[in-house]
Design a protein around this motif. Structure first.
Motif, PDB file in Angstrom:
ATOM      1  N   HIS A  56      43.146  26.367  30.088  1.00 32.45           N
ATOM      2  CA  HIS A  56      44.496  26.033  30.546  1.00 32.45           C
ATOM      3  C   HIS A  56      45.137  27.215  31.277  1.00 32.45           C
ATOM      4  O   HIS A  56      45.767  27.044  32.336  1.00 32.45           O
ATOM      5  CB  HIS A  56      45.360  25.628  29.354  1.00 32.45           C
ATOM      6  N   THR A  57      44.976  28.412  30.723  1.00 31.11           N
ATOM      7  CA  THR A  57      45.527  29.607  31.367  1.00 31.11           C
ATOM      8  C   THR A  57      44.921  29.805  32.749  1.00 31.11           C
ATOM      9  O   THR A  57      45.624  30.147  33.709  1.00 31.11           O
ATOM     10  CB  THR A  57      45.259  30.846  30.490  1.00 31.11           C
TER      11      THR A  57
ATOM     12  N   ARG B 216      46.431  27.287  35.295  1.00 30.99           N
ATOM     13  CA  ARG B 216      47.754  27.743  35.767  1.00 30.99           C
ATOM     14  C   ARG B 216      47.605  28.913  36.727  1.00 30.99           C
ATOM     15  O   ARG B 216      48.299  28.994  37.757  1.00 30.99           O
ATOM     16  CB  ARG B 216      48.621  28.151  34.585  1.00 30.99           C
TER      17      ARG B 216
ATOM     18  N   ARG C  29      46.449  27.785  40.267  1.00 31.06           N
ATOM     19  CA  ARG C  29      47.534  27.195  41.064  1.00 31.06           C
ATOM     20  C   ARG C  29      48.533  28.263  41.513  1.00 31.06           C
ATOM     21  O   ARG C  29      48.994  28.266  42.657  1.00 31.06           O
ATOM     22  CB  ARG C  29      48.223  26.089  40.267  1.00 31.06           C
ATOM     23  N   ASP C  30      48.867  29.162  40.606  1.00 32.14           N
ATOM     24  CA  ASP C  30      49.826  30.215  40.954  1.00 32.14           C
ATOM     25  C   ASP C  30      49.282  31.100  42.076  1.00 32.14           C
ATOM     26  O   ASP C  30      50.028  31.497  42.985  1.00 32.14           O
ATOM     27  CB  ASP C  30      50.142  31.077  39.734  1.00 32.14           C
TER      28      ASP C  30
END
Length: 421
Positions: free
Chosen positions: A126-127, A130, A133-134
């Motif tokens: 999950h990290t 994110r 995308r960032d």
């Protein structure tokens, strides 16, 4: 917990572990965000509550209230129980602390990822999602979703899943790249991120039939640009995990010094140099042959940092790769190989911008030219140099978590002989 020291709080979750020791009960609760030991002292609660707590079984759901305190021995935060309510008493949980075989655990994958190890892996995944995308959003890339159902192959028809699409054939996408190239002509910098499918009949530790891939594409970019971007990207992912997943990495007993080494400058070498290096290490590879898993493992174990190998022979690379103007035997492609024997994580390079060259390639690879006409429009109307890469999320997770097999990197793995749960 540390923000509520000496305060009364209520937690809701499931029993991870329950130990009864004379006049004290220790109940480890997990609520999805983490784990906490709840301490119930018999002298401080009434008899009915004490007996109720004794009924708790592994994975029972319950609600517990108490005062947050810090254990003086290990400095961890725990809960001194004041009240407890059972929501549901679990049946005997099939996954126990004893050793279970892989097939047993995979058949119960929906339950297996409640375990601490799987919980840690999927939180790191999950990290990374994110962070991916960032990274691109913060650099001005436009997310452009590519279709999952496609009429053509991106990298060869032998690994396509064919499906019925009304009165014609369609295929599950191998890559979103062909659809990103037209998008790059509209937006300059684009990326897609979604599921992709490969019908390889492979049972190696690196292969899944369904996996997630992120693919950036940049207009007016060349091989060097994409090698720089790939290195910055991987360093960003590692840094984000090191900063945000300390507890998860501890649960996995991951040697973080190995990840910190990946923040140093990457090793670069041409395919030709890599072949010579491999021969010196005992490989029987010859120039013109693709790397096997053993070759990648052998090469990456020589360095602490990831390796960027570039300029591969055109014979085993995709039809759309730009040839090297200084050596027509090779194309302007690159792979990023993760250290510790994990091999290719990123693959990409510069795309051919000549429509004549691509038409020749389509014929050479014996592909039907008709389904590619829309793709060739990118070369008909304002052709431009462009480059990009693809990174398989699951291979990145496997390396960062140092997992023996990619099946642990995705909630519900799809492999050659596994379609459920």
């Amino acid at each position: 917990m540390k923000d509520h020291l000496d305060q009364e709080v209520t937690l809701e979750g499931w029993v991870r572990h329950h130990r009864k020791s004379g006049k004290i009960q220790f109940i480890v609760i997990r609520d999805g965000s983490g784990f906490c030991q709840c301490v119930m002292v018999k002298a401080e609660v009434d008899e009915a509550l004490w007996e109720e707590a004794r009924k708790l079984t592994t994975e029972s759901s319950f609600r517990v209230s108490g005062v947050v305190q810090q254990n003086p021995r290990n400095q961890k935060y725990e809960l001194l129980v004041k009240n407890l309510e059972i929501i549901h008493l679990s049946e005997p949980f099939p996954i126990t602390p004893k050793e279970h075989g892989t097939e047993f655990l995979m058949d119960r994958r929906h339950l297996w990822f409640r375990s601490k190890r799987q919980w840690a892996v999927l939180r790191i995944r999950h990290t990374l999602v994110r962070a991916i995308r960032d990274f691109f959003d913060d650099r001005g890339f436009i997310l452009t979703d590519s279709p999952i159902l496609t009429p053509t192959a991106a990298e060869g028809s032998s690994t396509l899943f064919e499906v019925d699409y009304f009165d014609e054939k369609a295929f599950l996408s191998q890559s979103g790249q062909l659809y990103l190239e037209p998008a790059a002509a509209a937006f300059g910098k684009v990326y897609c991120f979604g599921p992709t499918f490969r019908a390889e009949k492979s049972k190696t530790r690196r292969h899944l039939t369904e996996f997630w891939m992120v693919e950036p594409e940049i207009a007016f970019a060349h091989l060097e640009d994409i090698m720089v971007l790939g290195e910055e990207f991987m360093k960003h992912l590692v840094q984000r995990v090191l900063e945000n997943c300390t507890f998860e990495l501890e649960e996995l007993e991951r040697d973080t010094s190995k990840l910190e080494a990946a923040l140093e400058p990457f090793i670069r070498m041409t395919y030709t140099e890599a072949v010579e290096k491999l021969k010196g290490l005992g490989s029987d590879i010859n120039w013109g042959e693709d790397f096997g898993g053993d070759d990648e493992t052998m090469l990456t174990k020589e360095y602490d940092q990831p390796i960027i190998v570039h300029r591969f022979p055109k014979e085993f690379k995709a039809f759309y790769m730009e040839p090297d103007p200084e050596d027509d035997r090779v194309v302007l492609g690159m792979d990023v190989l993760a250290p510790e024997g994990y091999g290719e994580v990123i693959g990409g390079g510069e795309r051919a911008s000549s429509i004549d060259f691509l038409n020749d390639q389509i014929a050479k690879h014996e592909l039907d030219p008709e389904p590619y006409q829309w793709y060739l429009d990118v070369r008909r109307y304002g052709s431009f140099p462009h480059a990009g890469f693809g990174m398989g999320l699951e291979r990145a997770v496997a390396w960062i978590c140092k997992l023996p097999h990619v099946r642990e990197t995705i909630p519900y793995p799809r492999m050659l002989y596994r379609l459920k749960p």
